[in-house]
Design an enzyme around this catalytic site. Structure first.
Site, PDB file in Angstrom:
ATOM      1  CE  LYS A   1      -6.955  73.775  59.798  1.00 43.64           C
ATOM      2  NZ  LYS A   1      -7.567  75.536  59.375  1.00 43.64           N
TER       3      LYS A   1
ATOM      4  CE  LYS B   1     -12.854  74.660  53.141  1.00 41.64           C
ATOM      5  NZ  LYS B   1     -12.925  75.823  52.903  1.00 41.64           N
TER       6      LYS B   1
ATOM      7  CE  LYS C   1      -2.375  74.643  51.609  1.00 39.15           C
ATOM      8  NZ  LYS C   1      -3.634  75.786  51.979  1.00 39.15           N
TER       9      LYS C   1
HETATM   10  P1  TYM Z   1     -11.168  78.837  54.796  1.00 35.26           P
HETATM   11  O1  TYM Z   1     -12.184  78.661  53.177  1.00 35.26           O
HETATM   12  O2  TYM Z   1     -10.860  78.009  55.303  1.00 35.26           O
HETATM   13  O3  TYM Z   1     -12.611  78.766  55.810  1.00 35.26           O
HETATM   14  C1  TYM Z   1     -14.117  79.360  56.097  1.00 35.26           C
HETATM   15  C2  TYM Z   1     -13.890  80.031  57.580  1.00 35.26           C
HETATM   16  O4  TYM Z   1     -14.077  79.147  57.993  1.00 35.26           O
HETATM   17  C3  TYM Z   1     -13.379  78.691  59.393  1.00 35.26           C
HETATM   18  N1  TYM Z   1     -13.109  77.606  60.431  1.00 35.26           N
HETATM   19  C4  TYM Z   1     -12.916  76.619  61.254  1.00 35.26           C
HETATM   20  N2  TYM Z   1     -13.259  77.491  62.448  1.00 35.26           N
HETATM   21  C5  TYM Z   1     -13.450  76.101  63.356  1.00 35.26           C
HETATM   22  N3  TYM Z   1     -13.317  75.389  63.519  1.00 35.26           N
HETATM   23  C6  TYM Z   1     -12.852  74.595  62.174  1.00 35.26           C
HETATM   24  N4  TYM Z   1     -12.064  73.289  62.140  1.00 35.26           N
HETATM   25  C7  TYM Z   1     -12.254  75.688  60.805  1.00 35.26           C
HETATM   26  N5  TYM Z   1     -12.099  75.189  59.521  1.00 35.26           N
HETATM   27  C8  TYM Z   1     -11.923  76.237  58.894  1.00 35.26           C
HETATM   28  C9  TYM Z   1     -12.097  79.441  59.606  1.00 35.26           C
HETATM   29  O5  TYM Z   1     -11.769  80.039  60.629  1.00 35.26           O
HETATM   30  C10 TYM Z   1     -12.641  80.989  57.887  1.00 35.26           C
HETATM   31  O6  TYM Z   1     -13.030  81.908  58.866  1.00 35.26           O
HETATM   32  N6  TYM Z   1      -8.093  82.702  54.410  1.00 35.26           N
HETATM   33  C11 TYM Z   1      -9.774  82.461  54.342  1.00 35.26           C
HETATM   34  C12 TYM Z   1     -10.336  82.955  53.653  1.00 35.26           C
HETATM   35  C13 TYM Z   1     -10.387  84.358  53.078  1.00 35.26           C
HETATM   36  C14 TYM Z   1     -10.633  85.005  54.414  1.00 35.26           C
HETATM   37  C15 TYM Z   1     -10.457  86.622  53.474  1.00 35.26           C
HETATM   38  C16 TYM Z   1     -11.365  85.492  55.197  1.00 35.26           C
HETATM   39  C17 TYM Z   1      -9.996  85.166  52.470  1.00 35.26           C
HETATM   40  N7  TYM Z   1     -10.046  86.620  52.764  1.00 35.26           N
HETATM   41  C18 TYM Z   1     -11.127  87.739  54.528  1.00 35.26           C
HETATM   42  C19 TYM Z   1     -11.739  86.097  55.920  1.00 35.26           C
HETATM   43  C20 TYM Z   1     -11.570  87.767  55.531  1.00 35.26           C
HETATM   44  C21 TYM Z   1     -10.004  80.740  54.541  1.00 35.26           C
HETATM   45  O7  TYM Z   1      -9.406  80.188  53.599  1.00 35.26           O
HETATM   46  O8  TYM Z   1     -10.945  80.486  55.347  1.00 35.26           O
END
Ligand code: TYM
Length: 330
Positions: A193, A196, A112
């Site tokens: 990947k 968003k 970032k």
């Molecule tokens: P976030 O909001 O970016 O994504 C949510 C979940 O979706 C998964 N993901 C994917 N899986 C497969 N293929 C893809 N292209 C893809 N894009 C996203 C992410 O791996 C995630 O599981 N930091 C985390 C949010 C968070 C969190 C936590 C997760 C905050 N605290 C504690 C687990 C435990 C995040 O930004 O996910």
């Protein structure tokens, strides 16, 4: 039952197919076997500037999508991170256990920053808050996509560091990452990947997209110049991605799909994938409309989830406060 926990950020108007297949599908499966805690990471969403009204809307939508995808609020606690203020409190303790250089080496932060712009200190300490989210609930497993692996590693390091310094007090969690579906690729660039922020509208399938657009995006998905439907991530990332999407949603193994498509072309594959995706998302979208029609019910679910989370969080923070040497409040 052993505990699991996971969260998603409310950073767009809908989750996408990567979030669904990489995480949500597994959340739904695991709630049978585990004591599950699922939350909307609204504090994490504050790390990038967002309009307050937009954030509120997205937080509700994200929670509703958990439910529309099959999370059962009777069994699993569904809540907003900010409703359990202990997350921020334990996040502070985690910040104080993390080296400055260690935080700056995290790839998501480096990416970032390298893309320019003013990264907030919140973005730097994002992984420490995530560690707090996980360690708060003594989670044994954390079902996430591949992109969260490094965050799980630092979480484990922090738990071990805490235990070494203050005596066993935190459970060291394992990532639960399902091979294949843990990284759903961009339809236009199957070496990146689906995301968003990174994907173009044509590369991404938004869970609320209309069926004609979904079919069109899949029809235009980038494949390769061969004609054989075969799973081979290295040489055929586009076709492999379509096979994974089909497989998870239809419950058919990739090998069975390969045999059923033997001698057939990419056109057939794309048509079937589109049918399978639309078939899964139409009921999802219908449930979303119902859920958003009744915001009071949704708020009630979030309040009761927060109550359940709070009980665990309070106990953990009490233990942590005592371990690190904070004086109990009279
Ligand atoms: P976030 O909001 O970016 O994504 C949510 C979940 O979706 C998964 N993901 C994917 N899986 C497969 N293929 C893809 N292209 C893809 N894009 C996203 C992410 O791996 C995630 O599981 N930091 C985390 C949010 C968070 C969190 C936590 C997760 C905050 N605290 C504690 C687990 C435990 C995040 O930004 O996910």
């Amino acid at each position: 039952a052993p505990r699991i926990l996971s969260g998603m950020q409310p950073t767009s108007d809908s989750l996408h197919l990567g979030n669904y297949l990489g995480a949500l599908v597994n959340w739904v499966k695991l709630q049978d076997e585990f004591d599950a805690f699922y939350f909307v990471a609204d504090l994490h969403a504050l790390t990038v500037p967002t309009d307050p009204e937009v954030l509120r809307h997205r937080t509700r939508v994200t929670a509703a999508q958990f439910l529309a995808g099959g999370v059962d609020p009777e069994r699993s606690a569904v809540f907003c991170q900010s409703h359990v203020s202990e997350h921020a409190e334990l996040g502070w303790v985690m910040n104080c256990l993390t080296g400055d250089g260690e935080a700056r080496r995290m790839t998501q932060f480096k990416d970032k920053v390298s893309k320019g712009g003013n990264a907030s200190v919140g973005l730097l300490t994002y992984p420490m808050l995530m560690a707090a989210d996980i360690l708060m609930y003594d989670a044994a497993y954390v079902p996430v996509g591949e992109d969260q692996r490094q965050h799980l590693e630092i979480t484990r390091d922090l738990a071990e560091r805490f235990n070494t310094r203050f005596g066993e007090g935190l459970v060291v969690p394992d990532a639960y990452i399902v091979k294949g579906s843990a990284k759903i690729m961009d339809l236009q660039d199957p070496t990146a990947k689906m995301s968003k922020t990174g994907s173009s509208p044509k590369g991404l399938i938004d869970l609320m997209e209309d069926p004609a657009r979904i079919a069109k995006n899949i029809r235009y998905a980038v494949t390769d110049t061969e004609a054989e439907v075969r799973y081979d991530v290295e040489h055929k990332p586009g076709v492999s991605n379509l096979l994974v999407i089909h497989s998870v949603l239809s419950g058919t193994s990739v090998e069975d799909l390969e045999s059923s498509f033997a001698g057939r072309g990419y056109g057939d594959l794309k048509k079937e994938v589109a049918d399978v995706v639309v078939g899964a998302l139409m009921p999802f979208q219908a449930r979303m409309r119902e859920l958003l029609d009744d915001p009071a019910e949704l708020d009630r679910i979030l309040a009761s989830g927060a109550d359940r989370a709070q009980v665990v969080a309070r106990a953990t923070m009490q233990r942590v406060r005592e371990r690190v040497g904070l004086l109990p409040a009279a």
